[in-house]
Scaffold this active site. Structure first.
Site, PDB file in Angstrom:
ATOM      1  N   VAL A 143       0.730  -1.055  -0.091  1.00 12.85           N
ATOM      2  CA  VAL A 143      -0.024   0.149  -0.349  1.00 12.85           C
ATOM      3  C   VAL A 143       0.530   1.295  -0.510  1.00 12.85           C
ATOM      4  CG1 VAL A 143       0.035   0.251   2.832  1.00 12.85           C
ATOM      5  CG2 VAL A 143      -1.736   0.998   0.988  1.00 12.85           C
ATOM      6  N   HIS A 144       0.574   2.585  -0.687  1.00  8.82           N
ATOM      7  CA  HIS A 144       1.342   3.599  -0.789  1.00  8.82           C
ATOM      8  C   HIS A 144       0.026   4.809   0.430  1.00  8.82           C
ATOM      9  CE1 HIS A 144       3.320   7.363  -2.380  1.00  8.82           C
ATOM     10  NE2 HIS A 144       3.245   7.471  -1.312  1.00  8.82           N
ATOM     11  N   VAL A 145       0.060   5.032   1.036  1.00  5.98           N
ATOM     12  CA  VAL A 145      -0.392   5.553   2.086  1.00  5.98           C
ATOM     13  C   VAL A 145      -0.869   7.342   1.610  1.00  5.98           C
ATOM     14  CG1 VAL A 145      -1.325   6.366   4.743  1.00  5.98           C
ATOM     15  CG2 VAL A 145      -0.870   4.592   4.069  1.00  5.98           C
TER      16      VAL A 145
END
Length: 351
Positions: A143-145
């Site tokens: 994931v890339h927050v």
């Protein structure tokens, strides 16, 4: 015997015999944009790992180009996969996975999470992988927050990762989980408490992974790998400070490779060996998970040595015991030159 951590409910959830792989996570800064990306240098860094989760993939075609560079550099077969474009506005990213086929295989279940609360700007992406040697399965998610305008903009996604972690466990209840990503938040922040209470631990707790603009300086610990602490017992972890390995100045490495350094987790005896680009190593950037012992290793392991095929592997086994590697010149076709290449490969056990 694999190192394992004892937990309750053994009858319901068998312990995982850890895969002998190096799992990495890397935000490769707009991979796929027309930004003068130094792809051979990116490949050199990526070749340190057996399985790599990629964030900030802007065009899946760039992941295919990186895969081709890796195959040319390493002399090994690689595979890759990418998610569809994810994002709430005109700005979208993909997630990607890259893996070395001799160590890792894709099993199933590549899927983008259906966000229960519609919290994520870019919903997490996951797949199950299999260790080629042991057939053990594990789930890797990435994931890339969102960065936002302040830390408060990131907290809803961080807190929603607890729901995602539970969903991963429910989807494959007997499969250990790893969550890789650029989280834009250090692991000691209080917002991680919900995930910690579910048994997840951060691999990286010290150091910094984002490249500052000043040479040799690093700014924040935003990149990490959270793992199933009840079912995995890592043998090592770290941050690969890649500018030190490349023939590029710090700022050039930041601009043309990435402003993030990859983080990694070592499972079941794996160990990262950092290699300088252009050093002439035959196995560039390749870690030696379990070194090759001339007296104990099986034929399949021996054939990983330079100039050793099935026939010479059989000769090595027949010639045991070996006192020193220099005795390999007794084998037909291994002269001093090839012996030197075998010794410089870094694959042999020392001592």
């Amino acid at each position: 015997m694999p190192r394992i951590r004892l937990v309750g409910l053994l009858a319901l959830f068998p312990l995982f015999a850890q895969a002998d792989v190096l799992v990495g996570s890397w935000n490769i800064k707009h991979l796929g944009w027309n930004n003068d990306k130094a792809m051979p240098q990116v490949a050199h860094v990526a070749n340190h790992f057996d399985l790599l989760a990629v964030q900030e993939l802007m065009d899946p075609a760039a992941l295919s180009r990186l895969e081709a560079n890796l195959e040319e550099m390493s002399g090994e077969a690689w595979s890759s996969m990418a998610s569809h474009a994810l994002g709430r506005s005109s700005y979208e990213e993909h997630y990607g996975f890259l893996w070395r086929e001799s160590e890792v295989a894709y099993e199933d279940s590549a899927v983008v999470f259906i966000d229960h609360g519609d919290v994520f700007s870019r919903e997490p992406y996951s797949a199950r992988f299999r260790d080629v040697e042991t057939d053990d399965l594990f789930t890797l998610a990435t994931v890339h927050v969102v960065y936002g305008d302040s830390v408060s903009d990131r907290l809803p996604e961080i807190e929603a990762l607890a729901d995602y972690w539970q969903w991963l466990g429910e989807s494959h209840p007997q499969t250990p989980r790893l969550l890789a990503g650029d989280f834009n938040l250090p692991p000691d922040h209080a917002a991680w408490q919900a995930l910690r209470e579910l048994g997840a631990s951060p691999a990286i707790t010290e150091g910094r992974s984002t490249l500052a603009t000043s040479a040799g300086q690093y700014a924040s610990l935003y990149d990490n790998l959270w793992y199933d602490a009840d079912r995995l017992d890592p043998d090592g972890q770290g941050i690969l400070l890649f500018p030190e390995l490349l023939p590029l100045a710090h700022q050039a490495a930041r601009d043309r490779v990435s402003d993030h350094a990859p983080v990694y987790l070592a499972l079941n005896g794996a160990a990262l060996v950092a290699t300088h680009a252009g050093s002439g190593e035959l196995v560039a950037s390749r870690r030696v998970a379990n070194c090759i012992d001339l007296n104990d290793s099986k034929a399949g392991q021996l054939t990983q040595l330079p100039h050793v095929g099935p026939s010479r592997a059989a000769d090595i086994i027949a010639g045991r015991p070996w006192q020193v590697p220099g005795e390999l010149t007794r084998i037909s076709g291994i002269g001093e030159g090839r012996l030197g290449e075998i010794q410089r490969s870094g694959l042999l056990c020392s001592g």
